[in-house]
Write an enzyme that holds these catalytic residues in place. Sequence first.
Site: not given
Length: 216
Positions: A165, A41, A8, A137
């Site tokens: 983000h 984003y 990730h 968020r």
Amino acid sequence: GLVGLKTHCKVTLVVRREGNELVRYCHFGTGNYNPNTARLYTDLSLFTARRDLGEDATALFNLLTSCTAPRSWKKLVVAPLGFQESILGYIENEARAAREGRPARIIAKMNSLVDPDAIMALYRASQAGVEIDLIVRGICCLRPGVPGLSERIRVRSIVDRFLEHSRIYFFHAGGAERVYIASADWMPRNFHRRVEVMVPIEEPKLKDRIVHEVLG
């Protein structure tokens, strides 16, 4: 990647021969390398040719391609190899400073706050006297403003034209002001089941801009 772990982290490494030496150019980001979401984003990234970060990026790709982890990282904080432990340690350092009567401050911006250990560490820091601002968020499992538990914690969620983000983590650190950008939220899956990267922002002008313009 590593079997059983989702890759990730958002990192690019370019190695270029310049004269008689090889120079590493690195890009570390909080957002995906995706041309569609890049238009929707808000994210931050660091583009650098620093030698220590280049060596860490090389070690990261060696980890992903050959399962060979370095003895230690020069600058990067990598999950699942110590990311959660580092975050908990930074929070505890602020709590210790507050108990000793020294300035203590935490600002953390992320998509989700779910990890029980991180939440309990933030509660203890609040009880010790640390001023904490969280910009979350999405999901936030921490309850702010509870007397005796979290009255020094404030939580905000920003909803605007673009999806918030970026992950940014600030610790006062006795005036040294540690500032990081990361690919990871504070969730068990990010800490334990994914390969993630947190990179320090150490250039004074960049630190100042992130703290006062982005987080401010």
